[in-house]
Design an enzyme around this catalytic site. Structure first.
Site, short mmCIF file in Angstrom:
data_model
loop_
_atom_site.label_atom_id
_atom_site.label_comp_id
_atom_site.label_asym_id
_atom_site.label_seq_id
_atom_site.Cartn_x
_atom_site.Cartn_y
_atom_site.Cartn_z
N ASP A 24 -75.43 -40.91 -66.69
CA ASP A 24 -74.64 -41.29 -67.86
C ASP A 24 -73.91 -42.61 -67.63
OD1 ASP A 24 -73.59 -40.46 -70.51
OD2 ASP A 24 -71.66 -40.45 -69.46
N GLU A 28 -78.98 -44.43 -68.03
CA GLU A 28 -78.66 -44.65 -69.44
C GLU A 28 -78.19 -46.10 -69.59
OE1 GLU A 28 -75.67 -43.37 -73.08
OE2 GLU A 28 -75.03 -43.22 -71.00
N ASP A 66 -76.63 -39.27 -78.96
CA ASP A 66 -75.78 -40.45 -79.19
C ASP A 66 -76.21 -41.29 -80.39
OD1 ASP A 66 -73.89 -40.14 -77.14
OD2 ASP A 66 -75.26 -40.99 -75.65
#
Length: 452
Positions: A218, A247, A314
């Site tokens: 992340d 990410e 997201d």
């Protein structure tokens, strides 16, 4: 002449550029655990504050859990899924769990360590890998180490684990670095050697003790390069074919040289698909050029590992972005399945789940639609099963515009698959190198006219 060439071309020889072979042919499925399925009917349900199927809010809890995923493994296998990417499952006070309190404990809302171990064992028995979400950029302000700093200030042994301007962190003053200006998620100093050791220990623990198959990282572009190099070395030593997916929403070349990630979530692919299928800002020629340009950013081993996605927790749901048009959704899915890299299906895509920006994109999975709205799901299943073809996983790719259609062709040996994208649909045809069998599908009305 040689001097001119040196200015125009850059050749890189990077030893040890090895990526997990299993991921090249994988079909990933991302699950937002709280909203997938509730399998443990005997657990404490007092935390659940919404009806299943109601629209989610930032603070709603639907009740999905690990037992629910175990119960649906047969469904996922039939869909053609070979890897599951789980959003965070560690102890946290939120529904999304991106504010971790304890990296060593499964959140009790989701289950226990024993149930997680059972999930990994059962998934592996189904031929499905498990990838977890590593939230190592930041943590919860309720994490024990940060609480110690709140109490003791600069005297705490964990003070240097965080980036604080002053003797004590003061949330009302926001005098410490945090994620997205959210003071309840303080940023960890991943350049700190003690922090590195702590987080690397966590990563290796879940591989060693439970046999997970990799990590999605992340906010990985906000974390120390030195840390990711140490992280990769330790993780690959623990499990050589564990996958590491960053990410990064933009070009991630500095991270993709064989010493940090294996790949990234390919949001450049996402954006191109939105421009072509949803917003129609690209014609077929421009789409072919854009996709080719994206492929030129990285080495081929990296391109073959990219996690190609249309949407995620997201983003807006792709189905909503294309005006809830199932044919456009299927056309994009067809491209995703044959484009170099590993496709990742966001849970509920197969039943045309709509949704805007989060939390709306994190709606509960409507299991009734699995029995009633079967058309897209069946067609997607046809698409996922062609991923076993080496013409896709290893073949040379050609992108072009032909008669106003986007055409992608991949081939290796006797195998070749071509996909033609057109306004509102897609067509594909090919020959499998393994058997010589021929097959085709089209959308609208994807249906086999041969056998893959």
């Amino acid at each position: 002449v040689s001097e001119d060439l040196s200015e125009r071309f850059l050749f890189r020889i990077i030893p040890g550029m090895n990526t997990p072979k299993w991921a090249r042919g994988a079909v990933f499925y991302q699950i937002f655990v709280d909203c997938f399925f509730c399998g443990n009917t005997k657990k404490d349900r007092s935390y659940i504050n919404m009806e299943w199927g109601a629209l989610p809010t930032p603070k709603s809890f639907a009740g999905g859990d690990l037992c629910g995923i175990i119960e649906k493994l047969d469904y996922l296998k039939d869909l053609g899924i070979t890897a599951i990417y789980l959003t965070p499952i560690f102890r946290s006070i939120s529904n999304h769990k991106y504010d971790t309190m304890d990296y060593m404990q499964i959140d009790p809302q989701f289950g226990t360590k024993e149930e997680f171990g059972e999930l990994v064992r059962m998934a592996h028995a189904h031929g499905i890998r498990i990838v977890l979400d590593a939230v190592f950029n930041h943590c919860s302000m309720q994490m024990q180490q940060f609480c110690d700093v709140m109490e003791k200030g600069a005297e705490s042994p964990y003070y240097d684990w965080f980036l604080i301007d002053g003797a004590y962190p003061v949330p009302s003053r926001a005098n410490y670095e945090c994620f997205a200006e959210c003071t309840y998620m303080p940023k960890l100093d991943t350049a700190n050697r003690e922090v590195q050791e702590y987080l690397i220990g966590i990563a290796c623990y879940w591989i060693r003790e439970y046999g997970i198959d990799g990590w999605r990282l992340d906010v990985s572009d906000e974390v120390s390069h030195v840390f990711w190099r140490r992280f990769r070395e330790a993780v690959k030593k623990e499990k050589a074919d564990a996958v590491i997916i960053g990410e990064n929403w933009h070009d991630a070349y500095p991270y993709l040289r064989g010493d940090q990630y294996d790949s990234i979530m390919n949001y450049a692919f996402t954006k191109a698909c939105l421009d072509y299928f949803a917003r129609k800002t690209f014609d077929a020629k421009q789409m072919a050029e854009k996709l080719s340009s994206n492929l030129m950013r990285n080495m081929e081993p990296v391109n073959r590992m990219m996690l190609n996605l249309l949407d995620s927790h997201d983003t807006h749901r792709f189905y909503s972005e294309v005006g809830e048009n199932p044919d456009r959704l299927l056309a994009a899915l067809a491209l995703e399945m044959v484009f170099p890299g590993a496709p990742c299906i966001y849970y509920g895509t197969e039943i045309c789940t709509p949704g805007g920006y989060d939390p709306d994109s994190r709606r509960c999975f409507d299991w009734e639609k699995v029995h009633t709205d079967t058309d897209v799901r069946k067609k997607l299943t046809e698409l996922t099963h062609i991923r076993s073809c080496t013409a896709i996983t290893d073949g040379n790719v050609e992108l072009a515009a032909e008669n106003g259609m986007l055409c992608e062709a991949e081939g290796r040996g006797r195998g070749r698959i071509a996909v033609h994208q057109y306004d509102g649909g897609a067509e594909a045809a090919g020959t499998l190198p393994e058997s010589g069998q021929q097959g085709a599908f089209c959308s609208p009305g994807i249906g086999s006219s041969g056998s893959w």
